[in-house]
Design a protein around this motif. Structure first.
Motif, PDB file in Angstrom:
ATOM      1  N   LYS A 154      32.723  46.326  37.070  1.00 46.96           N
ATOM      2  CA  LYS A 154      32.182  45.420  36.172  1.00 46.96           C
ATOM      3  C   LYS A 154      32.618  45.568  34.973  1.00 46.96           C
ATOM      4  CE  LYS A 154      29.517  42.263  36.834  1.00 46.96           C
ATOM      5  NZ  LYS A 154      28.740  41.072  37.571  1.00 46.96           N
ATOM      6  N   ARG A 155      32.600  46.986  34.411  1.00 47.75           N
ATOM      7  CA  ARG A 155      32.599  47.431  33.108  1.00 47.75           C
ATOM      8  C   ARG A 155      34.093  47.223  32.769  1.00 47.75           C
ATOM      9  NH1 ARG A 155      28.807  51.046  30.756  1.00 47.75           N
ATOM     10  NH2 ARG A 155      30.604  52.314  29.927  1.00 47.75           N
ATOM     11  N   THR A 156      35.156  46.851  33.704  1.00 42.46           N
ATOM     12  CA  THR A 156      36.503  46.548  33.164  1.00 42.46           C
ATOM     13  C   THR A 156      36.528  44.902  32.658  1.00 42.46           C
ATOM     14  OG1 THR A 156      37.213  45.634  35.236  1.00 42.46           O
ATOM     15  CG2 THR A 156      37.479  47.770  35.101  1.00 42.46           C
ATOM     16  N   GLY A 157      35.416  44.516  33.105  1.00 40.83           N
ATOM     17  CA  GLY A 157      35.434  42.841  32.760  1.00 40.83           C
ATOM     18  C   GLY A 157      35.559  41.943  33.886  1.00 40.83           C
ATOM     19  N   TYR A 158      35.847  42.468  34.926  1.00 43.39           N
ATOM     20  CA  TYR A 158      36.124  41.730  36.406  1.00 43.39           C
ATOM     21  C   TYR A 158      34.877  41.963  37.048  1.00 43.39           C
ATOM     22  CZ  TYR A 158      40.747  41.070  34.567  1.00 43.39           C
ATOM     23  OH  TYR A 158      41.720  40.748  33.885  1.00 43.39           O
ATOM     24  N   GLY A 159      34.677  40.601  37.875  1.00 41.91           N
ATOM     25  CA  GLY A 159      33.549  40.730  38.677  1.00 41.91           C
ATOM     26  C   GLY A 159      34.095  41.186  40.146  1.00 41.91           C
ATOM     27  N   GLY A 160      35.298  40.738  40.351  1.00 37.50           N
ATOM     28  CA  GLY A 160      36.018  40.996  41.784  1.00 37.50           C
ATOM     29  C   GLY A 160      37.452  41.003  41.668  1.00 37.50           C
ATOM     30  N   ILE A 161      38.159  41.354  42.939  1.00 33.49           N
ATOM     31  CA  ILE A 161      39.486  41.508  42.868  1.00 33.49           C
ATOM     32  C   ILE A 161      39.998  40.698  44.434  1.00 33.49           C
ATOM     33  CG2 ILE A 161      41.666  42.855  42.978  1.00 33.49           C
ATOM     34  CD1 ILE A 161      39.587  45.152  41.931  1.00 33.49           C
ATOM     35  N   VAL A 162      40.836  39.706  44.294  1.00 32.36           N
ATOM     36  CA  VAL A 162      41.216  39.044  45.487  1.00 32.36           C
ATOM     37  C   VAL A 162      42.624  39.674  45.860  1.00 32.36           C
ATOM     38  CG1 VAL A 162      41.622  37.089  46.663  1.00 32.36           C
ATOM     39  CG2 VAL A 162      39.687  37.089  45.133  1.00 32.36           C
ATOM     40  N   ILE A 163      42.958  40.247  46.438  1.00 33.55           N
ATOM     41  CA  ILE A 163      44.197  40.621  46.950  1.00 33.55           C
ATOM     42  C   ILE A 163      44.961  39.927  48.117  1.00 33.55           C
ATOM     43  CG2 ILE A 163      45.602  42.752  47.554  1.00 33.55           C
ATOM     44  CD1 ILE A 163      43.099  44.365  46.096  1.00 33.55           C
ATOM     45  N   LYS A 164      46.175  39.414  47.725  1.00 37.25           N
ATOM     46  CA  LYS A 164      46.762  38.713  48.882  1.00 37.25           C
ATOM     47  C   LYS A 164      48.210  39.328  49.215  1.00 37.25           C
ATOM     48  CE  LYS A 164      47.995  34.139  50.145  1.00 37.25           C
ATOM     49  NZ  LYS A 164      47.796  32.760  49.811  1.00 37.25           N
ATOM     50  N   GLY A 165      48.854  39.021  50.283  1.00 40.51           N
ATOM     51  CA  GLY A 165      50.297  39.513  50.412  1.00 40.51           C
ATOM     52  C   GLY A 165      50.261  40.901  50.774  1.00 40.51           C
ATOM     53  N   ASN A 181      46.116  37.560  55.375  1.00 40.31           N
ATOM     54  CA  ASN A 181      44.745  37.739  54.955  1.00 40.31           C
ATOM     55  C   ASN A 181      44.532  38.334  53.527  1.00 40.31           C
ATOM     56  OD1 ASN A 181      41.943  38.557  55.790  1.00 40.31           O
ATOM     57  ND2 ASN A 181      42.530  40.189  57.053  1.00 40.31           N
ATOM     58  N   LEU A 182      43.231  37.939  53.123  1.00 36.92           N
ATOM     59  CA  LEU A 182      42.757  38.512  51.833  1.00 36.92           C
ATOM     60  C   LEU A 182      42.042  39.730  51.809  1.00 36.92           C
ATOM     61  CD1 LEU A 182      41.462  35.067  50.264  1.00 36.92           C
ATOM     62  CD2 LEU A 182      44.017  36.091  50.299  1.00 36.92           C
ATOM     63  N   LEU A 183      42.183  40.685  50.972  1.00 38.92           N
ATOM     64  CA  LEU A 183      41.234  41.801  50.890  1.00 38.92           C
ATOM     65  C   LEU A 183      40.356  41.624  49.411  1.00 38.92           C
ATOM     66  CD1 LEU A 183      40.116  44.285  52.113  1.00 38.92           C
ATOM     67  CD2 LEU A 183      42.149  45.416  50.663  1.00 38.92           C
ATOM     68  N   ILE A 184      39.179  41.313  49.695  1.00 37.30           N
ATOM     69  CA  ILE A 184      38.339  40.923  48.351  1.00 37.30           C
ATOM     70  C   ILE A 184      37.361  42.079  48.215  1.00 37.30           C
ATOM     71  CG2 ILE A 184      36.811  39.242  47.525  1.00 37.30           C
ATOM     72  CD1 ILE A 184      37.979  37.215  49.758  1.00 37.30           C
ATOM     73  N   PHE A 185      37.249  42.397  47.111  1.00 38.86           N
ATOM     74  CA  PHE A 185      36.428  43.491  46.317  1.00 38.86           C
ATOM     75  C   PHE A 185      35.379  42.529  45.659  1.00 38.86           C
ATOM     76  CE2 PHE A 185      38.413  47.644  47.655  1.00 38.86           C
ATOM     77  CZ  PHE A 185      39.759  47.219  48.038  1.00 38.86           C
ATOM     78  N   MET A 186      34.383  42.440  45.583  1.00 40.53           N
ATOM     79  CA  MET A 186      33.376  41.839  44.766  1.00 40.53           C
ATOM     80  C   MET A 186      32.080  42.474  44.531  1.00 40.53           C
ATOM     81  SD  MET A 186      33.731  38.648  43.683  1.00 40.53           S
ATOM     82  CE  MET A 186      35.026  37.717  44.851  1.00 40.53           C
ATOM     83  N   ALA A 187      31.941  42.513  43.017  1.00 42.26           N
ATOM     84  CA  ALA A 187      30.700  42.983  42.710  1.00 42.26           C
ATOM     85  C   ALA A 187      29.763  41.907  42.564  1.00 42.26           C
ATOM     86  CB  ALA A 187      30.823  43.771  41.461  1.00 42.26           C
ATOM     87  N   GLY A 188      28.533  42.062  41.972  1.00 42.76           N
ATOM     88  CA  GLY A 188      27.648  40.883  41.946  1.00 42.76           C
ATOM     89  C   GLY A 188      26.818  41.108  40.524  1.00 42.76           C
TER      90      GLY A 188
END
Lengths: 612, 612
Positions: free
Chosen positions: A103-114, A58-65
């Protein structure tokens, strides 16, 4: 040609302890926007439908917009995974400060696997990314984790974490942010997904301002709308979401005694008005919000002394209060804090305890099953004790922590009669008998019973949307046209959850055109209203397709038989039973779904969705 | 004081090979009348609800009624057990000559308990009762068993038997009587109950005339009604129940392509008219019936040559024809004969094969699963081959023989979408979208989806019953008043199945008063209409209470979502979707059932039913 707007995504594999970065290019971001839309695209494409939600696939996805972290107020982020609670599409949208900070880290989202073998937390400080040991945090509650990490790293970090419930894979656990100013990705059991990955927290700190293509235009547009956002929703500002308790009880929307009754003369005792006069200490805001609906409460005396932090929201008051007949506001505030600390969904908890109280009344659960606690209606001690048992995965709480659907199946027989959920997700505190659109919405919402996935009821009580063709307030008990109405609003709400922005901004006068303008100003696109709404439709259909692959079809687009056949009998919605059959047919027709409720190839082609 | 009317019951324990006789006194017969009413009383009182329907604790009850065997025409008997198909109340009513002959032995019913180790048949010749070895009959089909036993014992015996399907515990098997003039207790899987007891047949022969208290009065009353019974139902007499195919297709009542479509231009090809012009050889009657709706058919040439005996009934034509789109009458006649021989329910078989055809279309069943047969819609060979597989419990037939509900659960996913049943019993060939009363009736019928338990549709198409307050024909698409209407008719139909008399007598002008008069003439009672109707209500509620103990409640009083939400779209009932919720609430209210659909204590006290 270079993309005007792309989204940088962090890829973390907890099994292999591997971290990568990749970019989602404009051809994807323009179609799926961000937030739960982009997350849907990733989950759909990168996982098989039959994976174990609590397994490492399963993926755990954190996603801003695109809106999150910009000057657009009320930005949010989504958390997405296959739900261990429902076995289908799982998402939860969160306010607070975490999305902005991501978003201020420069990332819009994190996809976590495993899955990690030992407890870890993910640390993201601008470009510095680490998977850090979290053994010393394991077992701590969400308030504690926030405090410990801030003491350790600095007050300017923002923490998303799971409490002991997520660690124990409790299926109604969530992912919580902002410590005592609690905001939660509460629904769909996403805390258990994090727990299964041994991921205790995700800490973010950033200093990069997200890019805005036309900064001045955006500023100007916001300047025009902010005053109305500040002024219009006065009750929401003054009383928080708890302002709804009294009016919702009056119109027959409030859950009472596990959805069996139509009126409750004790509603005032747990209302926003009562809170304001007693335990209210102040209020708190999500990032950039001019309203600030969050309640800070404090209890200094009596059996619930010590409570301090986020106060109960409307949904919590509805499920723990009305549905359990608990009219003790302090007890609910205590229960709410416990849920925040353990990291469990107050809606599922309230729903499960009301279910247990009905089972107790029917003799299907005995006092000894509940560890000696009397589960009589309205017993505040039962509420508190059951939350401890749920949070710790002990006693009867072990069963209730599975959610009402599974709990009812395990008890069997008559218990199936009063498990109030759709597709395994417990009802939030709005009654489908009070608004026909809510009935159709709960039945077709991709994550199960949810008013926020369509948010239609507000257009049946005051709001209009001329841009979508609804210049007049809709008739809550009307039938004709509900299919199209609900479908359109669901598409729009997919956009809200992808941009991602709080739906309460509607109360402040934010229109669909505002959203589209802001999106174009931020991205530099020149998207039309048609393309915008089509993106919403695409996102909704993709989530549906994910669910279809999990086995969902027409048979699942339904409501508990109690709701379809048993009238509230008294109060503001005494006699309405939602005509689900008629509305659903119209809805499928409008959506161009086939007789099984599966999107037609024609529709999928039109939306440029490829069948897996 | 001596009882005016009691019923002598035979008690057979097949485990202990013990035979006893006891009498049901007037305080019971007056309350429960006979037939399925008395059987309900016995099953309810003498078994636990959680018994294995195929274990030795289940009872298999054959029960005639006060009318059976008397000069009242069209007498019947009921067969009752806990159903292995549905897990709840199981009953089937049978015409033919067996019930009459049973009464002529001096017994009104047989209650069979326990299980034999080796195959047996029960022989009852007036007072001579034997449990006889049936090893040499095991494996024989129903036509053969009838023939062998008649050759062995005499032509004047009447045989009820199970075929190979019942022996193999196929859950959709029935108990068949009268050899090639086939009549069947087809529904609810009662053949498997007999099979589990290793009971191959029950043979009856009697010479005792059942007692009639006021013989002259009865004769006079019958003399007045017989002419209209002979004259009115001309189409039924001339074309059998198959007369309904064309009109039912026209009004949108006929099942088409597993209940997905609204019109079928091939209906004529399998109609009663077509049968009359082609394969019809003659007709046959149940005991004393002036109508004779049974069809004798014969096929001498072509692929189905050799068929000879009972022809297909309307229900068979609906499910095997319309629902499977098979427009070959000879193939259906062959299929029908195979079902009679194997001893399986043509409704369940047609329903299961239509289900399999839809699963095949959707790719959920492959050609190789079906032993190389193409399960394409309308394939007559698939019909024949599947019946062989079901009857023999082989290949895909092993799954389909479990009934559509279980089969769909085993396949899972989308297959659950198109399993058309209520409470596990496949729909007969009447569409709830064509009559709202049928929707409510299927949802609340105690044995699962059944038009005969309420028989309401005939009062929405031509018949009236001023005695019950229905002087006008009811509106099929009406909503208000359906709850009371269906409840009253269900109560009345409980009386029909207890007296026991064929419901088609209604077409011949038989009224409720006629039934009551005849009952009083036979028993010597002076029962009022009120007491009579209350007996019907008592019987219905007792069956419900049996089901409640098996776990049935409001949640089970429903219909497949396809029927509630998907319009036929074309034809005579193109746009109606039954408003089940509204009707069900009204129905519970009228019945004085609580919010879970459980009879209230007040109602049970009023009906003098004791809760176990």
């Amino acid at each position: 040609m270079q993309d005007k707007y792309s989204e940088k995504i962090l890829r973390v594999n907890l099994t292999e302890k591997k971290i990568e970065t990749h970019s989602l290019s404009e051809d994807i971001t323009r179609k799926y926007i961000g937030g739960s839309g982009l997350a849907a695209k990733i989950l759909y494409e990168e996982t098989f439908p039959n994976i174990d939600p609590l397994g490492e696939d399963n993926l755990l996805i954190f996603m801003a917009g695109p809106f999150t972290g910009t000057p657009v107020p009320c930005g949010r982020h989504s958390v997405v995974a296959k739900s261990p609670l429902t076995g289908i599409w799982g998402e939860a949208s969160v306010g607070g400060y975490w999305g902005k900070e991501l978003k201020r880290t420069g990332y819009g989202g994190i996809v976590i696997k495993g899955s990690s073998e030992e407890p870890v937390y993910l640390y993201i400080d601008n470009g510095e990314i680490e998977i850090r040991g979290a053994g010393y945090l394991w077992g701590k509650d969400n308030y504690e984790v926030d405090q410990v990490l801030k003491e350790e790293i600095g007050k300017d970090i923002v923490v998303s974490s799971i409490g002991p419930a997520g660690e124990k894979l409790i299926r109604i656990s969530g992912i919580f942010t902002d410590g005592k100013d609690s905001r939660a990705a509460a629904r769909c059991g996403l805390g258990a997904v994090a727990g299964s990955k041994k991921l205790k927290a995700v800490v973010v700190r950033g200093s990069k301002k997200p890019k805005v293509f036309y900064e001045e235009k955006l500023k100007k547009s916001l300047k025009e709308i902010i005053p109305s956002m500040r002024e219009i929703p006065k009750r929401l500002k003054n009383l928080g979401t708890a302002n709804l308790v009294i009016p919702c009880e009056q119109i027959g929307d409030f859950p009472i005694k596990n959805w069996r009754e139509g009126e409750w003369d004790k509603a005032e005792r747990i209302s926003g008005e009562e809170m304001a006069e007693t335990i209210l200490l102040g209020h708190y805001h999500c990032a950039g919000c001019p309203i600030g609906c969050g309640r800070k409460v404090k209890i200094s005396e009596g059996p619930y002394a010590g409570v301090e932090g986020a106060g109960p929201e409307y949904e919590t008051l509805g499920l723990m209060g009305g549905s359990c007949l608990v009219d003790n506001l302090e007890a609910i505030a205590k229960a709410n804090e416990l849920c925040n600390r353990y990291g469990i969904d107050t809606i599922e908890v309230g729903g499960a305890i009301a279910f247990a109280m009905e089972a107790y009344e029917r003799g299907l659960i005995k006092k000894e099953d509940a560890g000696g606690v009397s589960l009589r209606w309205g017993n505040p001690e039962a509420l508190i004790e059951m939350i401890h048992q749920i949070g710790e995965g002990k006693g009867l709480g072990k069963l209730l922590g599975e959610g009402v659907a599974r709990a009812s199946q395990k008890i069997g027989g008559l218990a199936l009669e009063f498990a109030i959920h759709s597709k395994g997700l417990a009802f939030p505190a709005h009654d489908p008998r009070a608004y026909n659109s809510i009935a159709l919405g709960y039945a077709t919402s991709n994550r199960g019973a949810c008013h926020l996935q369509g948010f239609t009821h507000v257009f049946e009580r005051g709001l209009t949307s001329p841009e979508l063709g609804y210049s007049k307030v809709q008739e809550p008990f009307g039938q004709v046209g509900k299919g199209e109405f609900v479908a359109k609003l669901q598409n729009l709400m997919c956009l809200f959850d992808s941009l991602a922005i709080c739906k309460f901004t509607l109360f402040g006068g934010v229109s669909v055109s505002n959203l589209l303008d802001w999106l174009n100003f931020i991205t530099g696109w020149n998207m039309s209203l048609e393309e915008f709404m089509k993106a919403g439709e695409r996102i909704f259909n993709l989530k549906r397709l994910y669910n279809v692959n999990c086995g969902v079809s027409r048979k699942d687009d339904t409501l508990p038989f109690r709701i379809l056949t048993h009238k509230r009998g008294k109060g503001g919605a005494a006699n309405n039973l939602p005509p689900l059959g008629r509305m659903l047919g119209e809805y499928y027709e409008y959506r161009k779904w086939n007789e099984y409720g599966i999107p037609s190839n024609e529709k999928l082609n039109d939306l440029e969705i490829k069948i897996k």
